[in-house]
Design a protein around this motif. Structure first.
Motif, PDB file in Angstrom:
ATOM      1  N   GLY A  53      16.242  51.266  57.183  1.00 36.90           N
ATOM      2  CA  GLY A  53      15.217  50.321  56.761  1.00 36.90           C
ATOM      3  C   GLY A  53      15.762  48.912  56.664  1.00 36.90           C
ATOM      4  N   SER A  54      15.014  48.049  56.012  1.00 36.25           N
ATOM      5  CA  SER A  54      15.407  46.651  55.880  1.00 36.25           C
ATOM      6  C   SER A  54      14.967  46.114  54.533  1.00 36.25           C
ATOM      7  N   GLN A  55      15.549  44.985  54.164  1.00 41.27           N
ATOM      8  CA  GLN A  55      15.209  44.308  52.918  1.00 41.27           C
ATOM      9  C   GLN A  55      15.330  42.810  53.149  1.00 41.27           C
ATOM     10  N   SER A  56      14.386  42.045  52.604  1.00 42.15           N
ATOM     11  CA  SER A  56      14.378  40.595  52.824  1.00 42.15           C
ATOM     12  C   SER A  56      14.382  39.845  51.508  1.00 42.15           C
ATOM     13  N   ILE A  57      14.885  38.606  51.549  1.00 44.43           N
ATOM     14  CA  ILE A  57      14.804  37.699  50.408  1.00 44.43           C
ATOM     15  C   ILE A  57      14.338  36.344  50.928  1.00 44.43           C
ATOM     16  N   THR A  58      13.766  35.553  50.034  1.00 47.47           N
ATOM     17  CA  THR A  58      13.342  34.200  50.388  1.00 47.47           C
ATOM     18  C   THR A  58      14.427  33.219  49.967  1.00 47.47           C
ATOM     19  N   ALA A  59      14.901  32.422  50.902  1.00 49.08           N
ATOM     20  CA  ALA A  59      15.924  31.416  50.595  1.00 49.08           C
ATOM     21  C   ALA A  59      15.260  30.186  49.998  1.00 49.08           C
ATOM     22  N   SER A  60      16.033  29.437  49.257  1.00 53.06           N
ATOM     23  CA  SER A  60      15.486  28.226  48.645  1.00 53.06           C
ATOM     24  C   SER A  60      15.256  27.152  49.701  1.00 53.06           C
TER      25      SER A  60
ATOM     26  N   GLN B 197      28.982  47.293  62.821  1.00 54.95           N
ATOM     27  CA  GLN B 197      28.287  46.173  63.462  1.00 54.95           C
ATOM     28  C   GLN B 197      27.178  46.637  64.415  1.00 54.95           C
ATOM     29  N   GLN B 198      27.240  47.918  64.825  1.00 53.17           N
ATOM     30  CA  GLN B 198      26.174  48.453  65.664  1.00 53.17           C
ATOM     31  C   GLN B 198      24.952  48.865  64.840  1.00 53.17           C
ATOM     32  N   PHE B 199      25.107  48.967  63.530  1.00 54.07           N
ATOM     33  CA  PHE B 199      24.049  49.538  62.698  1.00 54.07           C
ATOM     34  C   PHE B 199      23.566  48.599  61.585  1.00 54.07           C
ATOM     35  N   ILE B 200      24.352  47.599  61.235  1.00 53.34           N
ATOM     36  CA  ILE B 200      23.981  46.695  60.146  1.00 53.34           C
ATOM     37  C   ILE B 200      23.956  45.271  60.684  1.00 53.34           C
ATOM     38  N   ALA B 201      22.870  44.562  60.413  1.00 54.38           N
ATOM     39  CA  ALA B 201      22.745  43.195  60.937  1.00 54.38           C
ATOM     40  C   ALA B 201      21.874  42.368  60.007  1.00 54.38           C
ATOM     41  N   ILE B 202      22.003  41.041  60.127  1.00 52.29           N
ATOM     42  CA  ILE B 202      21.144  40.123  59.381  1.00 52.29           C
ATOM     43  C   ILE B 202      20.422  39.221  60.369  1.00 52.29           C
ATOM     44  N   SER B 203      19.284  38.725  59.935  1.00 53.80           N
ATOM     45  CA  SER B 203      18.510  37.798  60.766  1.00 53.80           C
ATOM     46  C   SER B 203      17.723  36.884  59.853  1.00 53.80           C
ATOM     47  N   ASN B 204      17.226  35.826  60.413  1.00 60.95           N
ATOM     48  CA  ASN B 204      16.396  34.913  59.635  1.00 60.95           C
ATOM     49  C   ASN B 204      15.023  34.780  60.284  1.00 60.95           C
ATOM     50  N   SER B 205      14.060  34.428  59.465  1.00 62.38           N
ATOM     51  CA  SER B 205      12.695  34.247  59.956  1.00 62.38           C
ATOM     52  C   SER B 205      12.555  32.854  60.564  1.00 62.38           C
TER      53      SER B 205
ATOM     54  N   LEU C 198       9.436  16.153  58.964  1.00 59.72           N
ATOM     55  CA  LEU C 198       9.626  15.070  59.936  1.00 59.72           C
ATOM     56  C   LEU C 198      10.986  14.406  59.776  1.00 59.72           C
ATOM     57  N   LEU C 199      11.434  14.277  58.536  1.00 58.11           N
ATOM     58  CA  LEU C 199      12.727  13.640  58.268  1.00 58.11           C
ATOM     59  C   LEU C 199      13.794  14.674  57.917  1.00 58.11           C
ATOM     60  N   GLY C 200      13.533  15.923  58.241  1.00 57.85           N
ATOM     61  CA  GLY C 200      14.474  17.001  57.912  1.00 57.85           C
ATOM     62  C   GLY C 200      14.007  17.781  56.699  1.00 57.85           C
ATOM     63  N   GLY C 201      14.702  18.822  56.434  1.00 55.69           N
ATOM     64  CA  GLY C 201      14.335  19.706  55.321  1.00 55.69           C
ATOM     65  C   GLY C 201      13.878  21.063  55.850  1.00 55.69           C
ATOM     66  N   ILE C 202      14.278  22.101  55.134  1.00 54.17           N
ATOM     67  CA  ILE C 202      13.981  23.484  55.548  1.00 54.17           C
ATOM     68  C   ILE C 202      13.066  24.123  54.508  1.00 54.17           C
ATOM     69  N   LYS C 203      12.012  24.772  54.977  1.00 51.58           N
ATOM     70  CA  LYS C 203      11.088  25.478  54.091  1.00 51.58           C
ATOM     71  C   LYS C 203      10.716  26.840  54.677  1.00 51.58           C
ATOM     72  N   ASN C 204      10.282  27.712  53.785  1.00 48.02           N
ATOM     73  CA  ASN C 204       9.755  29.048  54.176  1.00 48.02           C
ATOM     74  C   ASN C 204      10.766  29.854  54.999  1.00 48.02           C
ATOM     75  N   LEU C 205      11.995  29.874  54.523  1.00 49.51           N
ATOM     76  CA  LEU C 205      13.054  30.624  55.206  1.00 49.51           C
ATOM     77  C   LEU C 205      13.257  31.978  54.521  1.00 49.51           C
ATOM     78  N   LYS C 206      13.248  33.029  55.314  1.00 48.82           N
ATOM     79  CA  LYS C 206      13.542  34.375  54.803  1.00 48.82           C
ATOM     80  C   LYS C 206      14.747  34.947  55.543  1.00 48.82           C
TER      81      LYS C 206
END
Length: 199
Positions: free
Chosen positions: A149-156, A85-93, A99-107
């Motif tokens: 290093g790191s690696q990213s993916i784009t969520a739907s 846990q000191q060396f591996i972590a996840i994060s979001n962009s 206006l009425l909700g909805g998530i876009k451009n999430l990595k």
């Protein structure tokens, strides 16, 4: 008559002494040569022994280094597994909400600060309504996260939800011999609970 006899005896004794002295000088010279030869052989033998000793020491030192490196490699992997846990972590962009909700451009990004690559990092993304209820949960796998290093993916995108929560589900690494999952129960008292079974 006596005087010539004395002279003869003295002459004979002189010859004997001279011959004896010459013999001693020859023996001394022979001994000196032998001593010098032995001294040369001793020096050569000492050099040979020193070279052999240095070679043996170099071999022993190299073996010690290899053993230390092997031990360090094993200990390092175990250290990373036990303290992952000191060396591996996840994060979001940052992401956009409508206006009425909805998530876009999430990595989603997995960061790996160990010396070993990660084969798979599985994450669960919860799309949350304004009241905190979960609208939906989607699972993503981030593959081949490099060492240091790191690696990213784009969520739907999601048509509903105003915020997200990201949780780790599992991590596997063959090079680190690491198998972790949130629902995996660590054996009681195990000093290395996340080492892959059978390895």
């Amino acid at each position: 008559m006596k005087q010539p006899v004395y002279l003869l005896i003295i002459a004979i004794l002189s010859v004997v002494l001279i011959l004896s002295y010459c013999g001693q000088q020859k023996r001394i010279h022979t001994l000196l040569l032998e001593n010098e030869r032995l001294a040369h052989e001793t020096r050569d033998l000492r050099k040979t022994m020193e070279l052999s000793s240095n070679t043996a020491q170099q071999i022993a030192d190299r073996r010690d280094v290899q053993q230390r490196e092997a031990a360090t490699f094993v200990d390092q992997r175990e250290y990373y597994r036990r303290n992952w846990q000191q060396f591996i972590a996840i994060s979001n962009s940052d992401y956009h909400t409508g206006l009425l909700g909805g998530i876009k451009n999430l990595k989603i990004t997995a960061r790996n600060q160990t010396e070993f690559s990660l084969d798979n990092v599985v994450v669960a993304v919860q799309y949350l309504r304004s009241n905190g209820d979960v609208f939906k949960t989607e699972t993503y796998t981030i593959n081949n996260v490099p060492a240091k290093g790191s690696q990213s993916i784009t969520a739907s995108n999601s048509r509903k939800g105003v915020k997200i929560a990201v949780k780790l589900v599992s991590i596997t690494s063959q090079s680190l011999n690491f198998c972790w999952a949130y629902d995996k129960i660590a054996p009681a008292g195990s000093p290395d609970p996340w080492k892959c079974a059978g390895n």
